[in-house]
Motif scaffolding. Structure first.
Motif, PDB file in Angstrom:
ATOM      1  N   THR A 153     -11.638   0.650   7.745  1.00  0.00           N
ATOM      2  CA  THR A 153     -10.332   0.828   8.386  1.00  0.00           C
ATOM      3  C   THR A 153      -9.238   0.579   7.346  1.00  0.00           C
ATOM      4  O   THR A 153      -9.491  -0.008   6.280  1.00  0.00           O
ATOM      5  CB  THR A 153     -10.129  -0.159   9.549  1.00  0.00           C
ATOM      6  N   LEU A 154      -8.030   1.012   7.678  1.00  0.00           N
ATOM      7  CA  LEU A 154      -6.875   0.755   6.804  1.00  0.00           C
ATOM      8  C   LEU A 154      -6.757  -0.734   6.474  1.00  0.00           C
ATOM      9  O   LEU A 154      -6.587  -1.126   5.314  1.00  0.00           O
ATOM     10  CB  LEU A 154      -5.603   1.252   7.520  1.00  0.00           C
ATOM     11  N   ALA A 155      -6.859  -1.572   7.509  1.00  0.00           N
ATOM     12  CA  ALA A 155      -6.714  -3.017   7.305  1.00  0.00           C
ATOM     13  C   ALA A 155      -7.778  -3.537   6.343  1.00  0.00           C
ATOM     14  O   ALA A 155      -7.489  -4.350   5.453  1.00  0.00           O
ATOM     15  CB  ALA A 155      -6.802  -3.751   8.643  1.00  0.00           C
ATOM     16  N   GLU A 156      -9.024  -3.046   6.506  1.00  0.00           N
ATOM     17  CA  GLU A 156     -10.110  -3.517   5.627  1.00  0.00           C
ATOM     18  C   GLU A 156      -9.884  -3.075   4.184  1.00  0.00           C
ATOM     19  O   GLU A 156     -10.185  -3.816   3.241  1.00  0.00           O
ATOM     20  CB  GLU A 156     -11.452  -2.999   6.158  1.00  0.00           C
ATOM     21  N   LYS A 157      -9.348  -1.869   4.005  1.00  0.00           N
ATOM     22  CA  LYS A 157      -9.077  -1.400   2.637  1.00  0.00           C
ATOM     23  C   LYS A 157      -8.044  -2.289   1.951  1.00  0.00           C
ATOM     24  O   LYS A 157      -8.224  -2.707   0.800  1.00  0.00           O
ATOM     25  CB  LYS A 157      -8.562   0.045   2.667  1.00  0.00           C
ATOM     26  N   VAL A 158      -6.957  -2.570   2.668  1.00  0.00           N
ATOM     27  CA  VAL A 158      -5.898  -3.385   2.062  1.00  0.00           C
ATOM     28  C   VAL A 158      -6.411  -4.809   1.823  1.00  0.00           C
ATOM     29  O   VAL A 158      -6.172  -5.405   0.770  1.00  0.00           O
ATOM     30  CB  VAL A 158      -4.627  -3.393   2.945  1.00  0.00           C
ATOM     31  N   TRP A 159      -7.155  -5.321   2.779  1.00  0.00           N
ATOM     32  CA  TRP A 159      -7.719  -6.671   2.639  1.00  0.00           C
ATOM     33  C   TRP A 159      -8.599  -6.731   1.380  1.00  0.00           C
ATOM     34  O   TRP A 159      -8.429  -7.599   0.522  1.00  0.00           O
ATOM     35  CB  TRP A 159      -8.537  -7.015   3.883  1.00  0.00           C
ATOM     36  N   ASP A 160      -9.557  -5.802   1.292  1.00  0.00           N
ATOM     37  CA  ASP A 160     -10.529  -5.840   0.196  1.00  0.00           C
ATOM     38  C   ASP A 160      -9.865  -5.686  -1.176  1.00  0.00           C
ATOM     39  O   ASP A 160     -10.364  -6.218  -2.173  1.00  0.00           O
ATOM     40  CB  ASP A 160     -11.597  -4.757   0.397  1.00  0.00           C
ATOM     41  N   GLU A 161      -8.748  -4.955  -1.212  1.00  0.00           N
ATOM     42  CA  GLU A 161      -8.041  -4.790  -2.487  1.00  0.00           C
ATOM     43  C   GLU A 161      -7.378  -6.078  -2.958  1.00  0.00           C
ATOM     44  O   GLU A 161      -6.889  -6.146  -4.081  1.00  0.00           O
ATOM     45  CB  GLU A 161      -6.935  -3.717  -2.343  1.00  0.00           C
TER      46      GLU A 161
END
Lengths: 195, 466
Positions: B4-12
């Protein structure tokens, strides 16, 4: 934050249960802009009563608070811990602590030692009989000692480790300084800056 | 599996991940204001620590500042002390500050986006629960407490447990005259104030895509009012167009590189959310609150509910208590509720598009007798832009008050307050007891409803004025 391995001092017998954080420090003191100097707010409503135990001259210089169950309930204010520490307390002994208060205490370096209710009773009796009784709280052996009384106390391993080493949240994060610096070198160069 | 968008930003932004411990997240932008920062700075001083990245930190004065008599010292000593303390701390620790009187001063959540500091894919925190506003750009943005402010100042990181994700999909288009505010108030009335607890929410679907950046910010701003940790909207051409050319936006080749990355910040087709809510935009109508939390709302065309309308005992008790505080009788048409004060402003609805909408409604009309209309721009820049467009004259000719920038009547921390028993229609975000002043009664509304209410003297929509 100051490390605490073992602490010896005199104790204050606070014969009350459900001491909520509004009693520890009322909301009016929360408007301040400093992180220290909250000792005047500690139990301020109760201290208006000259007979309140903290006002008694024989308890001057106490550094260990012995209180009834459910200490630190109510509002999450971190000021409650700050006020206790600013007054000179390093340890609170109770048979049960509110979760948020216990968390806030560990973060700020106040040792919240949970004992069996009977231990609170014994300590109260001992300190009331002789206010000069030295009480030792030994974090390494998780033991409270006062004269012939020797009793275990409970504290979780992680908080104990942090208190023994004087590590606050920031201190722990700064042990990963290399990882932070490495991350910083990998950030996109076009990310915005304010200066 | 996709993310998800949130997971992408989190993981970055994960600096460190260890079994059984929260992730250590890097923070791209730390916004601070006078109320929740003093003890954080004092904590740094006591520990002999510095601000690790003053260049990723920005301070402004908003909660406590007056919106009239800006040339005079702040009258309330506590407010004055907090503002003066922020100035001292910013100077001592080398933090950029936009103080009262500065052209970039304003509500922290209006200032970040208008400077172009708020960009897709960033992590943004502030000691303020409405930090979720910045999620409108596809940033992961959330409010933090004072101890956490100190932690971010010292380390530029924050230990955070990975949240769950939720999708709110709004299909179809919002009807004419229905705004982002009506949409989010409708959503909160369905979920309750705790429905989003523990989730980072992604708002998606046609109606969300069709919103301006201002509208998207209004939606994300109120994420916290239904308990969500953060609200996010995937960036698209609307987002990029808004950011391009802003003072702190990437320029030249940096712009191209940034946009290329931002375009990857969408939820993958095969990603899954922990929870999903679907709303039909066509069903949304102008929406107003009747109670004392943002979930207690009904369509403007409806009536004040009765406690008996609620299935749960706890809701019945809450409704009865709210009706008593609000001095409302069940069955009263919402349109019959007369108000004393109308407030247009706040981090929810204090941007230029909001002021244009309000001006459109009051233009050539007069504020009703016995009602006052406060128009408070979210920032000095918004105020200047509005004046350039002549909106100030429209408001003044209608009999409204045109004020300086700040949080103003959204919260009872500065001179702009309701008197006990006074009733307001407010474009802000919280209708809690006493929120706008001790004993004050608040109806949360959209900007067009606020403006029409000021003219009518009772809750109304622009269509009612014709």
């Amino acid at each position: 934050m100051e490390a605490i391995k073992t602490h010896t001092g005199t104790a204050l017998p606070l014969r009350r249960s459900n001491v909520d954080t509004d009693q520890i420090i009322p909301a009016v003191y929360l408007k301040r802009v400093t992180r220290t100097g909250f000792e005047d707010g500690l139990f301020s409503a109760w201290r208006n009563d000259p007979d309140f135990v903290l006002n008694k001259p024989e308890h001057a210089g106490v550094s260990i608070l012995v209180a009834g169950p459910d200490f630190g309930t109510g509002s999450s204010r971190e000021h409650a811990v700050w006020a206790l520490m600013d007054y000179g307390f390093r340890v609170v002994i109770s048979s049960r602590f509110a979760d948020i208060f216990r968390g806030n205490a560990g973060k700020a370096g106040l040792l919240a030692a949970e004992v069996d209710p009977s231990v609170v009773e014994v300590l109260w009796a001992k300190v009331e009989a002789d206010p000069t009784t030295p009480v030792t709280v030994d974090l390494e052996s998780r033991e409270v000692r006062a004269g012939d009384v020797v009793a275990p106390f409970r504290i979780d391993d992680y908080t104990r480790y942090r208190l023994l080493n004087g590590l606050d949240d920031i201190g722990i994060t700064l042990t990963h300084d290399d990882a932070i610096t490495a991350y910083e070198s990998s950030r996109f160069p076009w990310k915005p800056v304010t200066l | 599996m996709g993310k998800t968008l949130a997971e992408k930003v989190w993981d970055e932004h994960v600096v460190r991940r260890a079994e059984g411990e929260p992730d250590l997240l890097y923070i791209d932008l730390h916004l601070i204001h006078e109320v929740t920062s003093p003890q954080a700075f004092d904590g740094l001083r006591l520990a002999g620590r510095r601000v690790r990245r003053p260049d990723l930190t920005l301070a402004t004065e908003d909660h406590n500042v007056p919106t009239l008599d800006l040339d005079k010292p702040i009258a309330d000593p506590v407010s004055r002390t907090q503002v003066e303390t922020l100035r001292k701390n910013a100077a001592e620790f080398g933090v950029r500050l936009h103080p009262l009187g500065d052209v970039e001063q304003g509500i922290v959540h209006v200032v970040g986006p208008q400077l172009g500091l708020t960009q897709p894919g960033m992590t943004i925190v502030c000691g303020d629960s409405h930090t979720s506003t910045h999620g409108a750009f596809g940033a992961l943005a959330f409010g933090i407490g004072t101890s956490e402010v100190e932690h971010v100042l010292a380390t530029q990181t924050l230990p955070q447990a990975r949240p769950r994700t939720m999708a709110v999909t709004v299909n179809g288009s919002l009807p004419e005259g229905v705004t982002a505010k009506d949409l989010i108030l409708t959503l909160i009335s369905r979920t309750g104030t705790g429905g989003g607890q523990g989730y980072v929410v992604e708002y998606r679907g046609q109606a969300i895509r069709e919103l301006s950046m201002e509208g998207r910010m209004t939606v994300c701003n109120m994420s916290i009012e239904w308990g969500a940790k953060a609200g996010m909207i995937a960036p698209d051409s609307t987002t990029f167009d808004y950011i391009e050319g802003k003072p702190e936006a990437p320029k030249g080749a940096d712009w191209d590189a940034a946009v290329a990355h931002w375009q990857t910040l969408v939820t993958d087709g095969d990603a899954t959310f922990d929870k999903e809510i679907v709303i039909d935009a066509a069903e949304v109508t102008p929406f107003v609150t009747w109670g004392t939390n943002p979930g207690q709302g009904v369509p403007l065309g409806s009536t004040v509910p009765s406690p008996d309308d609620f299935a749960e005992e706890s809701d019945r008790v809450a409704a009865a208590k709210a009706l008593e505080y609000m001095a409302l009788t069940p069955g009263t048409p919402m349109r019959d509720i007369a108000v004393d004060t109308v407030f247009v402003g706040s981090c929810t609805n204090g941007r230029i598009e909001d002021l244009r909408l309000a001006a459109e409604v009051v233009k050539g009309r007069k504020v009703a007798e016995g009602t006052r209309l406060l128009v408070v721009p979210g920032s000095v820049r918004v105020r200047l832009q509005a004046e350039e467009e002549g909106l100030d004259k429209v408001f003044l000719e209608a009999g409204a008050e045109w004020r300086g920038a700040g949080c103003s009547m959204c919260l009872g921390m500065n001179p702009d307050q309701l008197a006990p028993g006074e009733r307001s229609a407010s474009t802000s975000n919280r209708n809690f007891e006493g929120r706008q002043g001790k004993g004050g009664r608040t109806h949360l509304v959209s900007v067009p409803v606020a403006a029409a209410t000021a003219v009518a003297g009772h809750l109304a929509s622009p269509a009612d004025l014709d």
